[in-house]
Design a protein around this motif. Structure first.
Motif, PDB file in Angstrom:
ATOM      1  N   ILE A  98       1.079  -1.399   0.144  1.00  0.00           N
ATOM      2  CA  ILE A  98       0.160   0.005  -0.060  1.00  0.00           C
ATOM      3  C   ILE A  98       0.834   1.281  -0.071  1.00  0.00           C
ATOM      4  CG2 ILE A  98      -1.750   1.656   0.928  1.00  0.00           C
ATOM      5  CD1 ILE A  98      -2.578  -0.999   2.182  1.00  0.00           C
ATOM      6  N   TYR A  99       1.039   2.349  -0.553  1.00  0.00           N
ATOM      7  CA  TYR A  99       0.870   3.186  -0.694  1.00  0.00           C
ATOM      8  C   TYR A  99       0.674   4.641   0.161  1.00  0.00           C
ATOM      9  CZ  TYR A  99       3.706   2.356  -5.425  1.00  0.00           C
ATOM     10  OH  TYR A  99       4.483   1.508  -6.226  1.00  0.00           O
ATOM     11  N   ASN A 100       1.011   5.400   0.995  1.00  0.00           N
ATOM     12  CA  ASN A 100       0.095   5.889   1.732  1.00  0.00           C
ATOM     13  C   ASN A 100       1.811   7.106   2.129  1.00  0.00           C
ATOM     14  OD1 ASN A 100       2.081   4.967   3.656  1.00  0.00           O
ATOM     15  ND2 ASN A 100      -0.350   4.158   4.418  1.00  0.00           N
ATOM     16  N   SER A 101       1.222   8.341   2.811  1.00  0.00           N
ATOM     17  CA  SER A 101       1.892   9.438   3.494  1.00  0.00           C
ATOM     18  C   SER A 101       3.172   8.328   4.036  1.00  0.00           C
ATOM     19  CB  SER A 101       0.944  10.325   4.531  1.00  0.00           C
ATOM     20  OG  SER A 101       1.263   9.089   5.805  1.00  0.00           O
ATOM     21  N   ARG A 102       3.003   7.589   4.204  1.00  0.00           N
ATOM     22  CA  ARG A 102       4.127   6.757   4.164  1.00  0.00           C
ATOM     23  C   ARG A 102       5.285   5.842   4.118  1.00  0.00           C
ATOM     24  NH1 ARG A 102       3.274   3.022  10.036  1.00  0.00           N
ATOM     25  NH2 ARG A 102       5.144   3.260  10.228  1.00  0.00           N
ATOM     26  N   GLY A 103       5.326   6.443   2.681  1.00  0.00           N
ATOM     27  CA  GLY A 103       5.957   5.782   0.961  1.00  0.00           C
ATOM     28  C   GLY A 103       4.689   4.319   0.697  1.00  0.00           C
ATOM     29  N   LEU A 104       5.426   3.755   0.480  1.00  0.00           N
ATOM     30  CA  LEU A 104       5.193   2.171   0.270  1.00  0.00           C
ATOM     31  C   LEU A 104       5.378   0.796   1.216  1.00  0.00           C
ATOM     32  CD1 LEU A 104       3.731   0.007  -2.406  1.00  0.00           C
ATOM     33  CD2 LEU A 104       6.796  -0.843  -3.079  1.00  0.00           C
ATOM     34  N   ASN A 105       4.632   0.379   1.915  1.00  0.00           N
ATOM     35  CA  ASN A 105       4.210  -0.738   3.119  1.00  0.00           C
ATOM     36  C   ASN A 105       3.336  -1.652   2.612  1.00  0.00           C
ATOM     37  OD1 ASN A 105       6.124   1.353   5.200  1.00  0.00           O
ATOM     38  ND2 ASN A 105       4.401   2.512   4.286  1.00  0.00           N
ATOM     39  N   ILE A 106       4.156  -3.029   3.037  1.00  0.00           N
ATOM     40  CA  ILE A 106       3.232  -4.115   3.439  1.00  0.00           C
ATOM     41  C   ILE A 106       2.928  -4.087   4.284  1.00  0.00           C
ATOM     42  CG2 ILE A 106       3.568  -6.641   3.521  1.00  0.00           C
ATOM     43  CD1 ILE A 106       6.937  -6.386   1.883  1.00  0.00           C
ATOM     44  N   TYR A 107       1.106  -4.657   4.457  1.00  0.00           N
ATOM     45  CA  TYR A 107       0.356  -4.480   5.435  1.00  0.00           C
ATOM     46  C   TYR A 107       0.063  -6.373   5.757  1.00  0.00           C
ATOM     47  CZ  TYR A 107       0.976   0.206   5.926  1.00  0.00           C
ATOM     48  OH  TYR A 107       1.191   1.149   6.050  1.00  0.00           O
ATOM     49  N   TRP A 108      -0.371  -6.662   7.225  1.00  0.00           N
ATOM     50  CA  TRP A 108      -1.479  -8.307   6.294  1.00  0.00           C
ATOM     51  C   TRP A 108      -2.302  -7.644   7.595  1.00  0.00           C
ATOM     52  CZ3 TRP A 108       1.288 -12.349   4.518  1.00  0.00           C
ATOM     53  CH2 TRP A 108       1.598 -12.865   4.458  1.00  0.00           C
ATOM     54  N   GLY A 109      -3.563  -8.529   6.954  1.00  0.00           N
ATOM     55  CA  GLY A 109      -4.648  -8.721   7.140  1.00  0.00           C
ATOM     56  C   GLY A 109      -4.595  -9.308   8.965  1.00  0.00           C
ATOM     57  N   ARG A 110      -5.908 -10.219  10.202  1.00  0.00           N
ATOM     58  CA  ARG A 110      -5.074 -10.591  10.718  1.00  0.00           C
ATOM     59  C   ARG A 110      -5.286 -12.370  11.059  1.00  0.00           C
ATOM     60  NH1 ARG A 110      -8.024  -8.100  17.140  1.00  0.00           N
ATOM     61  NH2 ARG A 110      -5.893  -6.234  16.688  1.00  0.00           N
ATOM     62  N   GLY A 111      -5.674 -12.450   9.488  1.00  0.00           N
ATOM     63  CA  GLY A 111      -6.836 -13.914   9.530  1.00  0.00           C
ATOM     64  C   GLY A 111      -7.580 -14.306   9.499  1.00  0.00           C
ATOM     65  N   THR A 112      -8.556 -15.499   8.632  1.00  0.00           N
ATOM     66  CA  THR A 112      -9.290 -16.549   8.741  1.00  0.00           C
ATOM     67  C   THR A 112      -9.488 -17.465   9.160  1.00  0.00           C
ATOM     68  OG1 THR A 112     -11.986 -15.689   8.379  1.00  0.00           O
ATOM     69  CG2 THR A 112     -10.240 -15.514   6.671  1.00  0.00           C
ATOM     70  N   LEU A 113      -9.938 -17.884  10.122  1.00  0.00           N
ATOM     71  CA  LEU A 113      -9.532 -19.701  10.193  1.00  0.00           C
ATOM     72  C   LEU A 113     -11.121 -20.117   8.415  1.00  0.00           C
ATOM     73  CD1 LEU A 113      -8.877 -22.209  10.378  1.00  0.00           C
ATOM     74  CD2 LEU A 113      -9.818 -21.994  12.671  1.00  0.00           C
ATOM     75  N   VAL A 114      -9.984 -20.583   8.139  1.00  0.00           N
ATOM     76  CA  VAL A 114     -11.251 -21.749   7.512  1.00  0.00           C
ATOM     77  C   VAL A 114     -11.079 -23.239   7.623  1.00  0.00           C
ATOM     78  CG1 VAL A 114     -11.219 -22.796   4.821  1.00  0.00           C
ATOM     79  CG2 VAL A 114     -11.128 -20.217   5.391  1.00  0.00           C
ATOM     80  N   THR A 115     -12.197 -24.381   7.346  1.00  0.00           N
ATOM     81  CA  THR A 115     -11.980 -25.296   8.450  1.00  0.00           C
ATOM     82  C   THR A 115     -12.993 -26.379   7.700  1.00  0.00           C
ATOM     83  OG1 THR A 115     -11.888 -25.063  10.585  1.00  0.00           O
ATOM     84  CG2 THR A 115     -12.652 -27.675  10.159  1.00  0.00           C
TER      85      THR A 115
END
Length: 118
Positions: A98-115
Protein backbone atom coordinates in the motif's frame (compact mmCIF):
# COMPACT_ATOMS: atom_id res chain seq x y z
CA UNK A 1 -4.04 1.20 7.69
CA UNK A 2 -6.20 -1.81 8.55
CA UNK A 3 -6.84 -4.96 6.56
CA UNK A 4 -9.98 -6.71 7.77
CA UNK A 5 -10.74 -10.21 6.48
CA UNK A 6 -14.14 -11.91 6.44
CA UNK A 7 -15.66 -15.14 5.24
CA UNK A 8 -13.90 -17.99 6.96
CA UNK A 9 -15.75 -20.87 8.51
CA UNK A 10 -16.48 -24.58 8.48
CA UNK A 11 -17.30 -26.17 5.13
CA UNK A 12 -17.62 -29.75 3.93
CA UNK A 13 -15.19 -31.19 1.38
CA UNK A 14 -16.25 -30.13 -2.09
CA UNK A 15 -17.89 -26.98 -0.78
CA UNK A 16 -17.11 -23.32 -1.42
CA UNK A 17 -16.27 -20.21 0.56
CA UNK A 18 -15.69 -16.62 -0.46
CA UNK A 19 -13.14 -14.69 1.56
CA UNK A 20 -12.95 -10.91 1.40
CA UNK A 21 -10.46 -8.42 2.79
CA UNK A 22 -10.99 -4.67 2.88
CA UNK A 23 -8.23 -2.13 3.37
CA UNK A 24 -9.01 1.14 5.09
CA UNK A 25 -7.20 4.16 6.50
CA UNK A 26 -4.25 6.12 5.14
CA UNK A 27 -4.24 4.85 1.52
CA UNK A 28 -3.10 6.61 -1.64
CA UNK A 29 -3.07 3.48 -3.76
CA UNK A 30 -2.69 -0.31 -3.55
CA UNK A 31 -0.25 -2.33 -5.60
CA UNK A 32 -0.32 -6.16 -5.30
CA UNK A 33 -2.88 -7.83 -3.05
CA UNK A 34 -2.49 -11.45 -1.98
CA UNK A 35 -3.85 -14.27 0.12
CA UNK A 36 -1.56 -16.45 2.21
CA UNK A 37 -2.41 -19.38 4.44
CA UNK A 38 -0.75 -21.05 7.37
CA UNK A 39 -1.17 -24.36 9.15
CA UNK A 40 0.23 -24.72 12.70
CA UNK A 41 3.83 -25.86 12.56
CA UNK A 42 4.30 -24.91 8.92
CA UNK A 43 5.49 -21.81 7.07
CA UNK A 44 3.00 -19.31 5.74
CA UNK A 45 2.26 -20.14 2.10
CA UNK A 46 1.37 -17.76 -0.72
CA UNK A 47 -1.95 -18.93 -2.19
CA UNK A 48 -2.81 -16.30 -4.80
CA UNK A 49 -1.86 -12.77 -5.86
CA UNK A 50 -3.37 -10.08 -8.03
CA UNK A 51 -1.61 -6.98 -9.36
CA UNK A 52 -3.13 -3.52 -9.54
CA UNK A 53 -3.82 -4.20 -13.21
CA UNK A 54 -5.59 -7.48 -12.49
CA UNK A 55 -2.92 -10.02 -13.41
CA UNK A 56 -3.30 -13.10 -11.22
CA UNK A 57 -1.09 -15.95 -10.06
CA UNK A 58 -1.78 -19.05 -7.96
CA UNK A 59 0.09 -21.73 -6.13
CA UNK A 60 -0.15 -25.03 -8.00
CA UNK A 61 -2.36 -26.78 -5.45
CA UNK A 62 -5.25 -24.31 -5.89
CA UNK A 63 -5.11 -23.69 -9.64
CA UNK A 64 -8.50 -24.31 -11.23
CA UNK A 65 -10.25 -24.22 -7.83
CA UNK A 66 -9.57 -20.76 -6.37
CA UNK A 67 -10.14 -17.37 -7.99
CA UNK A 68 -8.63 -14.14 -6.70
CA UNK A 69 -10.21 -10.82 -7.67
CA UNK A 70 -10.28 -7.24 -6.45
CA UNK A 71 -12.48 -4.17 -6.40
CA UNK A 72 -10.15 -1.18 -6.57
CA UNK A 73 -12.94 1.28 -5.78
CA UNK A 74 -13.53 -0.55 -2.49
CA UNK A 75 -9.86 -1.39 -1.75
CA UNK A 76 -11.01 -4.98 -1.38
CA UNK A 77 -9.58 -8.33 -2.45
CA UNK A 78 -11.58 -11.54 -2.70
CA UNK A 79 -10.74 -15.24 -2.79
CA UNK A 80 -13.42 -17.52 -4.18
CA UNK A 81 -12.48 -21.00 -2.98
CA UNK A 82 -14.25 -23.90 -4.70
CA UNK A 83 -13.97 -27.68 -4.52
CA UNK A 84 -12.41 -27.32 -1.10
CA UNK A 85 -10.30 -30.14 0.28
CA UNK A 86 -9.33 -30.99 3.87
CA UNK A 87 -5.77 -29.92 3.04
CA UNK A 88 -7.06 -26.38 2.37
CA UNK A 89 -7.74 -26.08 6.11
CA UNK A 90 -5.66 -23.17 7.40
CA UNK A 91 -5.75 -19.63 8.68
CA UNK A 92 -5.96 -17.38 5.62
CA UNK A 93 -4.27 -13.97 5.71
CA UNK A 94 -4.63 -11.09 3.30
CA UNK A 95 -1.59 -9.05 2.37
CA UNK A 96 -1.23 -5.79 0.47
CA UNK A 97 1.46 -3.42 -0.76
CA UNK A 98 0.00 0.00 0.00
CA UNK A 99 1.14 3.50 -0.91
CA UNK A 100 0.37 6.09 1.74
CA UNK A 101 1.91 9.09 3.42
CA UNK A 102 4.61 6.78 4.80
CA UNK A 103 5.61 5.51 1.38
CA UNK A 104 5.20 1.94 0.10
CA UNK A 105 4.59 -0.51 2.93
CA UNK A 106 3.44 -4.09 3.44
CA UNK A 107 0.33 -4.69 5.51
CA UNK A 108 -1.22 -7.94 6.82
CA UNK A 109 -4.74 -8.73 7.92
CA UNK A 110 -5.37 -10.69 11.12
CA UNK A 111 -6.41 -13.91 9.43
CA UNK A 112 -9.59 -15.88 9.07
CA UNK A 113 -9.86 -19.61 9.78
CA UNK A 114 -11.07 -21.96 7.06
CA UNK A 115 -11.85 -25.50 8.17
CA UNK A 116 -12.71 -28.14 5.58
CA UNK A 117 -14.15 -31.19 7.27
CA UNK A 118 -17.09 -33.55 7.13
Amino acid sequence: VQLQAFGGGLVQPGGSLRLSCAASGNIFGINDMSWYRQVPGKQRELVASITGGGRTSYTESVKGRFIISRDNAKNTVYLQSNSLKPEDTAVYYCHANIYNSRGLNIYWGRGTLVTVSS
